[in-house]
Design a protein around this motif. Structure first.
Motif, mmCIF file in Angstrom:
data_model
loop_
_atom_site.group_PDB
_atom_site.id
_atom_site.type_symbol
_atom_site.label_atom_id
_atom_site.label_comp_id
_atom_site.label_asym_id
_atom_site.label_seq_id
_atom_site.Cartn_x
_atom_site.Cartn_y
_atom_site.Cartn_z
ATOM 1 N N LEU A 1 -4.559 9.272 11.136
ATOM 2 C CA LEU A 1 -3.750 8.622 10.113
ATOM 3 C C LEU A 1 -2.841 7.561 10.730
ATOM 4 O O LEU A 1 -2.344 7.722 11.843
ATOM 5 N N ILE A 2 -2.632 6.477 10.010
ATOM 6 C CA ILE A 2 -1.693 5.435 10.404
ATOM 7 C C ILE A 2 -0.510 5.508 9.457
ATOM 8 O O ILE A 2 -0.634 5.316 8.253
ATOM 9 N N ARG A 3 0.667 5.780 10.026
ATOM 10 C CA ARG A 3 1.886 5.953 9.236
ATOM 11 C C ARG A 3 2.699 4.658 9.213
ATOM 12 O O ARG A 3 2.550 3.790 10.086
ATOM 13 N N PRO A 4 3.603 4.500 8.243
ATOM 14 C CA PRO A 4 4.465 3.309 8.187
ATOM 15 C C PRO A 4 5.279 3.161 9.465
ATOM 16 O O PRO A 4 5.744 4.138 10.052
ATOM 17 N N PHE B 1 0.811 -1.217 0.000
ATOM 18 C CA PHE B 1 0.000 0.000 0.000
ATOM 19 C C PHE B 1 0.850 1.274 0.000
ATOM 20 O O PHE B 1 0.372 2.339 -0.370
ATOM 21 N N PHE B 2 2.103 1.156 0.456
ATOM 22 C CA PHE B 2 2.967 2.332 0.520
ATOM 23 C C PHE B 2 3.864 2.465 -0.714
ATOM 24 O O PHE B 2 4.605 3.435 -0.824
ATOM 25 N N ALA C 1 -7.471 -0.502 3.049
ATOM 26 C CA ALA C 1 -6.590 -1.552 3.557
ATOM 27 C C ALA C 1 -6.992 -1.946 4.976
ATOM 28 O O ALA C 1 -6.964 -3.128 5.340
ATOM 29 N N GLN C 2 -7.380 -0.972 5.774
ATOM 30 C CA GLN C 2 -7.803 -1.266 7.145
ATOM 31 C C GLN C 2 -9.063 -2.135 7.151
ATOM 32 O O GLN C 2 -9.191 -3.070 7.946
ATOM 33 N N ILE C 3 -9.988 -1.833 6.258
ATOM 34 C CA ILE C 3 -11.207 -2.649 6.146
ATOM 35 C C ILE C 3 -10.860 -4.046 5.649
ATOM 36 O O ILE C 3 -11.395 -5.057 6.140
ATOM 37 N N GLU D 1 5.020 11.815 -0.377
ATOM 38 C CA GLU D 1 5.390 12.893 0.537
ATOM 39 C C GLU D 1 4.965 12.593 1.979
ATOM 40 O O GLU D 1 5.668 12.932 2.920
ATOM 41 N N LEU D 2 3.796 11.977 2.133
ATOM 42 C CA LEU D 2 3.285 11.662 3.466
ATOM 43 C C LEU D 2 2.573 10.310 3.403
ATOM 44 O O LEU D 2 1.358 10.237 3.286
ATOM 45 N N PRO D 3 3.334 9.210 3.434
ATOM 46 C CA PRO D 3 2.711 7.892 3.296
ATOM 47 C C PRO D 3 1.785 7.564 4.468
ATOM 48 O O PRO D 3 2.158 7.733 5.625
ATOM 49 N N VAL D 4 0.574 7.133 4.145
ATOM 50 C CA VAL D 4 -0.401 6.730 5.154
ATOM 51 C C VAL D 4 -1.071 5.436 4.702
ATOM 52 O O VAL D 4 -1.079 5.105 3.515
#
Length: 592
Positions: free
Chosen positions: A547-550, A498-499, A513-515, A505-508
């Motif tokens: 937001l969920i970041r790497p 997904f990343f 994907a969460q679902i 610039e701001l990977p989230v």
């Protein structure tokens, strides 16, 4: 100019600089006078409760520090909670009489949430604290996963803080302390709260969960100290040759050994050698080293070491133990003198497999000698037969090897790698090939986190985190909270598909994907309980809040509601809610 360091017992006894900044909250200074007032608020609130031991969880470091001293002045003991999850609260119920801090949900225990500030007037005077007072209880799982209570008197904390101040106080000066580790654990408590308070240097009240947050703070400060861990340093995002923003005076790492390559990175990036601290909750701090200067460990002032001639174990004599006897640790060491030694790994763990004795430590060493394996852990599985099993982390070339050849071929090749050194009956039969070992928040690898990767639970445990599926997170742990409710501990690894090529610039992590993860794990774990699960109907009340970041670690809570033909999911980290919703199916389920 640096003030004379103070003992914790007398920190508030005679304050000569009431306007000195002790903490930075939202980039605003909070003074010693503010701290004294807040300690008094917490003391008054704690004195209203008969409980002797309080479970404490407070996100803000300044508020946590004030609560801690308030509890001590009220004659109470603080049990440090690593999170406020329902399972953790249930675990400590029999050990505490009340809770203090950020607890929102209705609970069976009395709770002091946030005491109302009293009318501000003249700062009250505080007496000296009793050094023998039972100050904190640390709840540690160590390497076995079995919870263990480690009580500490105020004198033990005071003595260890004094050791660190004597060693690094002049280097740090009045630099602000920035941390990527929680103050709810002993390492963070000592280095992010007590050490700066005693040394007269401010601490940043916010926990910096991302490198960008720590760098942003440092860029606004004259000088800084970073309190971090190997797991943070190994994943610190930067470009080749890039230098860290800010003026870094000291970078401290603890909780696990730091790889030499990450030590070199830290020195080149921050401009100072990374100082590693070796110790444990049970022993306190033992020694330090700067690996880019010398791989040998040097004891803290007042601590002596020796080597057990029979086992090769490191022997420890320390004032932090509360006695002068020698303590045998679980580490092997080469001791050069009473103050310098080299660690050689943990003492051999010997298992008996089909009548043959095997050293799990030696097997791990052999595996990590493979050019494509970065780390490995060997566990023993008990079932119809006793067998060894391996969790191995592969490097980038190993990941490509796995993607090309497949898990079976790689496992077979690694088993053959061991075959020259170990007899066939003891060779591992089961393998988990991951991108990183399942560490906890302190950077350690609890036994439970390893065992859960092999826990089939009747064939319904998902094998998340294996590298041949880069659309699923790393499964660090799994706990059934009730018959129809399970909680998963997941790490959102940066290598996820997904990343790749998205949000550069701001990977989230995308909401879809969460679902997808919620549905994947619900199908795998609830299995036949989720009747008609192939006839998906609709989503309800879906919310994406943060937001969920790497690199983030999250908890996914799944609750099956069979009578309503749906399950509920919630992603959080024990403090922050990321997303939630319900997935509904056409047919009604049979009540379980």
């Amino acid at each position: 100019m640096m003030t004379e360091p103070k003992r914790l017992t007398g920190l508030l006894q005679s304050v000569v600089e009431p306007d000195r900044v002790v903490a930075l909250r939202d980039n605003t200074g909070v003074t010693m006078q503010d701290f004294q007032h807040r300690v008094a608020d917490w003391q008054l609130a704690a004195e209203q409760q008969p409980a002797a031991v309080f479970g404490v969880y407070i996100k803000d470091t300044f508020e946590f520090a004030a609560a801690l001293f308030g509890l001590w002045y009220a004659g109470k003991t603080a049990l440090l909670m690593g999170d406020r999850l329902p399972a953790t609260i249930e675990q400590i119920k029999g050990r505490v009489g009340a809770l203090a801090g950020d607890f929102d949900e209705p609970l069976t225990l009395p709770v002091i949430r946030q005491p109302e500030p009293a009318t501000r007037g003249k700062v009250r005077s505080f007496p000296a604290l009793d050094p023998a007072h039972p100050a904190v209880i640390v709840l540690t799982s160590g390497s076995t996963g079995t919870p263990k209570l480690v009580p500490m008197a105020l004198a033990q904390l005071d003595d260890e803080v004094a050791m660190h101040e004597a060693q690094w106080g002049l280097v740090a000066g009045q630099s602000a302390v920035i941390g990527t580790v929680s103050h709810q654990h002993i390492y963070g408590l000592l280095w992010r709260v007590l050490w700066p308070l005693a040394g007269g240097r401010p601490f940043v009240s916010e926990l910096c969960q991302y490198a960008e947050d720590a760098l942003a703070h440092a860029s606004r400060l004259p000088s800084s100290v970073l309190v971090t861990t190997p797991s943070h340093l190994s994943r610190w995002p930067c470009q080749t040759g890039e230098k860290a923003e800010g003026n870094w005076r000291l970078v401290v790492s603890s909780t696990a050994p730091l790889a030499l390559e990450h030590s070199v990175f830290g020195r080149d990036y921050f401009g100072v050698p990374v100082t590693e601290i070796f110790g444990s909750s049970e022993t306190g701090g033992i020694a330090w080293r700067q690996q880019t200067e010398d791989e040998v460990w040097t004891t803290l002032k007042g601590i002596a070491v020796d080597c057990d001639p029979e086992s090769g174990a490191l022997l420890l004599q320390s004032p932090l133990l509360g006695h002068q006897n020698w303590l045998k640790t679980g580490d092997r060491a080469e001791v050069f003198d009473r103050n310098r030694f080299r660690l050689l790994g943990r003492l051999d763990r010997i298992a008996k497999i089909e009548g043959k004795r095997v050293s799990l430590t030696r097997m791990e060493s052999r595996l990590t000698a493979h050019p494509r394996v970065t780390e490995a852990r060997v566990v023993v599985l008990e079932g119809r037969r006793t067998e060894t099993a391996v969790v191995a982390a592969l490097d980038e070339s190993g990941q490509r090897w796995l993607e090309t050849e497949g898990k079976r071929a790689v496992s077979r090749a690694l088993r053959q790698w061991l075959a020259d050194d170990f007899e066939t009956p003891v060779l591992p039969r089961r393998w988990r090939l991951v991108d990183a070992l399942p560490r906890n928040a302190q950077g350690k690898v609890p036994q439970h986190n390893l065992m859960v990767l092999f826990d089939k639970s009747g064939g319904t445990t998902p094998e998340a985190g294996v590298l041949n599926d880069n659309r699923l997170p790393v499964l660090l742990g799994q706990e059934w909270l009730a018959a129809n409710q399970v909680q998963l501990h997941l790490r959102v690894q940066p290598e996820l598909a997904f990343f790749q090529g998205h949000f550069d610039e701001l990977p989230v992590l995308p909401g879809v994907a969460q679902i997808h993860w919620a549905e994947h794990y619900a199908r795998a774990l609830f299995n036949e309980k989720l009747a008609s699960r192939d006839t998906f109907s609709r989503m309800e009340t879906v919310k994406f809040q943060e937001l969920i970041r790497p690199g983030r670690e999250v908890f996914m809570e799944l609750t099956l509601q069979p009578e309503r033909s749906r399950f509920v999911f919630r992603l959080h980290d024990g403090d922050t809610a990321f997303s939630s919703g319900r997935m509904v199916f056409d047919a009604l389920q049979e009540p379980i």
